[in-house]
Design a protein around this motif. Sequence first.
Motif, PDB file in Angstrom:
ATOM      1  N   GLY A 193       0.760  -1.260   0.147  1.00 36.80           N
ATOM      2  CA  GLY A 193      -0.058   0.169  -0.129  1.00 36.80           C
ATOM      3  C   GLY A 193       0.802   1.238   0.104  1.00 36.80           C
ATOM      4  N   ALA A 194       1.837   1.159   0.644  1.00 33.40           N
ATOM      5  CA  ALA A 194       2.720   2.304   0.728  1.00 33.40           C
ATOM      6  C   ALA A 194       3.464   2.569  -0.616  1.00 33.40           C
ATOM      7  CB  ALA A 194       3.938   2.180   1.769  1.00 33.40           C
ATOM      8  N   ARG A 195       3.908   1.811  -1.347  1.00 33.01           N
ATOM      9  CA  ARG A 195       4.477   1.845  -2.552  1.00 33.01           C
ATOM     10  C   ARG A 195       3.361   2.283  -3.721  1.00 33.01           C
ATOM     11  NH1 ARG A 195       9.346  -0.694  -2.992  1.00 33.01           N
ATOM     12  NH2 ARG A 195       9.958  -2.014  -1.647  1.00 33.01           N
ATOM     13  N   LEU A 196       2.100   2.193  -3.326  1.00 32.32           N
ATOM     14  CA  LEU A 196       1.118   2.724  -4.330  1.00 32.32           C
ATOM     15  C   LEU A 196       0.781   4.168  -4.335  1.00 32.32           C
ATOM     16  CD1 LEU A 196      -1.734  -0.333  -4.593  1.00 32.32           C
ATOM     17  CD2 LEU A 196       0.369   0.069  -6.161  1.00 32.32           C
ATOM     18  N   SER A 301      12.982  -3.221 -13.303  1.00 33.87           N
ATOM     19  CA  SER A 301      13.227  -2.197 -12.341  1.00 33.87           C
ATOM     20  C   SER A 301      13.152  -2.964 -10.946  1.00 33.87           C
ATOM     21  CB  SER A 301      12.022  -1.231 -12.423  1.00 33.87           C
ATOM     22  OG  SER A 301      11.727  -0.480 -11.339  1.00 33.87           O
ATOM     23  N   LEU A 302      14.156  -2.550 -10.076  1.00 37.59           N
ATOM     24  CA  LEU A 302      14.382  -3.257  -9.073  1.00 37.59           C
ATOM     25  C   LEU A 302      12.985  -3.002  -8.133  1.00 37.59           C
ATOM     26  CD1 LEU A 302      16.072  -4.998  -7.018  1.00 37.59           C
ATOM     27  CD2 LEU A 302      17.089  -2.912  -6.329  1.00 37.59           C
ATOM     28  N   SER A 303      12.660  -1.742  -7.913  1.00 41.40           N
ATOM     29  CA  SER A 303      11.470  -1.409  -6.987  1.00 41.40           C
ATOM     30  C   SER A 303      10.367  -2.033  -7.359  1.00 41.40           C
ATOM     31  CB  SER A 303      11.372   0.170  -7.051  1.00 41.40           C
ATOM     32  OG  SER A 303      11.102   0.735  -8.662  1.00 41.40           O
ATOM     33  N   VAL A 351      11.939  11.199  -6.223  1.00 40.42           N
ATOM     34  CA  VAL A 351      11.755  10.266  -4.965  1.00 40.42           C
ATOM     35  C   VAL A 351      12.356   8.864  -5.238  1.00 40.42           C
ATOM     36  CG1 VAL A 351      10.145   9.317  -3.260  1.00 40.42           C
ATOM     37  CG2 VAL A 351      10.029  11.796  -3.769  1.00 40.42           C
ATOM     38  N   ALA A 352      11.809   8.643  -6.571  1.00 40.72           N
ATOM     39  CA  ALA A 352      12.424   7.392  -6.786  1.00 40.72           C
ATOM     40  C   ALA A 352      13.709   7.174  -6.989  1.00 40.72           C
ATOM     41  CB  ALA A 352      11.598   6.916  -8.332  1.00 40.72           C
TER      42      ALA A 352
END
Length: 546
Positions: A193-196, A301-303, A351-352
Amino acid sequence: MLVWLKGYRRSWLAGDLAAGAVVAMMMVPQGMAYALVAGLPPVAGIYASILPLLLYALFGTSSSQSVGPMAIISLMTASALAPLAAPGSSLYLTLAGQLALMSGAVLLACGLLRLGFLANFFSKPVMNGFTLGSSILIAWDQLGTLLGAELPHWHGPSAALGLGALALLVLARRHGAALLRRCGLAAGAADIGARLAPMLLVIGAIVVVWALDLDRIGVRVIGQVPAGLPHLNLAVSNAHWQQLLKPALLIGFMCFLLSMSGAQALAAKKGEKLLTNAELVGLGAANIGSFLSGAFPVTASLSRSAVNFSAGANSQLAGIVTALLLGAALVLPTGWLAPLPLPVLAATIIVAVLGMLETATLRTAWRYDRADALALLATAGGVLLLGVEAGVVAGLLLSLGTMIWRESRPHIAVLGRIAGTEHFRNVERYETETRSGVLLLRVDAGLFFGNVEAVNASVEEALALHPGTRDLVLVLSAVNAIDTSALFGLLDLNAELARRGLRLHLAEVKGPVMDRLKQSALPDKLSGKIFLSTANAWTALSYQDE
């Protein structure tokens, strides 16, 4: 091809569907943002996330990889194309696709030729330095878009949107998961959820711009996004093949390196075995798919891959689900994306990429090996001062240079016997016993043209410190190879020692090395003997002295 499908289990389906949906939501703002970094229209980022994912699912071997736009590759694309065409022009779009085609062809050829081992020529510190320099460069380039104008001429509403989005994203990254866990979500769901947060922020920003008509007062928006799937693209510029060759090689190399660094970490967590050369083929096919979509070079993409893993991806089907959902998003009306403000996309980029910064490698290298730390800093400085391509080349040269420098200065230890045993150790580190007239030297590196002179010089220094030596034993337990130049160096050393009345012996020669030496004149010309072990040499030479 589709090897994973043969062993697919029905129990995996729910995880793949969920992961595919989550990554699709993450991919929309990220893909559009990285397209801007590459100097392309935002929709190109979505184009680069559909066919590449499908083709990677056919050929790739990682169940967690999410292939598509990636910040560093987007920056390298912009750096390669900027001297050749104006960003956004039709020629620029053509060259971006052509660069993806050439990079894909390089990756595909390397995979078919089984050249996956080439990724080992970039050390971790140098790779970290490249990421450090690229991240800072990308973030700096986005400042103007974030603030609505170049420094110091800010555009108030744009700066408010950009800085506000930046603050919210930083808070979500640092505290979002903890806050969601306090609200009752499980740890895994809270992390996802935080990553969204970027997707939710994009939707909120669109609503704000639409409700307040901020585009009418100068806030730049992405504008109309073309509806429909990308058309098959076969456009290339025949005049630019040669100019794109070097950047295509570098981008292909970096695509593989970045992809494998993340894939190996995730595979270790799942107990999977990655096929390096199949990964090359999968990434090559993905980039050719990006060319056919009219997009630009892509990699994993690692993230996104980490989110894919955390969301429950069990196979490459998760990537197929992501691609299908993104395709459906383009088929549906896309007018709702038009008010998306560019300052908010710039905030997501900053931020990314700043989230990729870490200083642990630098701190460890500084304590452990200053040469690696300096290589890291030099690579980062090369990217910042000389440009991305020069930084990649500098990093590769530094990696190879550091390796050659170390191998050219091998450690050579004087050995003695630990009393009452058959163990022989460095006399400077252990209490040992030595025998007059016998000098044991252990060479701790392979012998090749780059270090044979240094080895012979070290031998002469050791002999000068032990003037009564009659028998010199080279202990080769750490020597895995002896090339032709080193062979001649040993023959010269043997002849010189014999002229001075000293005998040269070898001990603990490894089997493959001995097999090679038997094809030479060294065993016959050697003034001494070849011993199976150092203990055997010690006993035999001590007996001779008596």
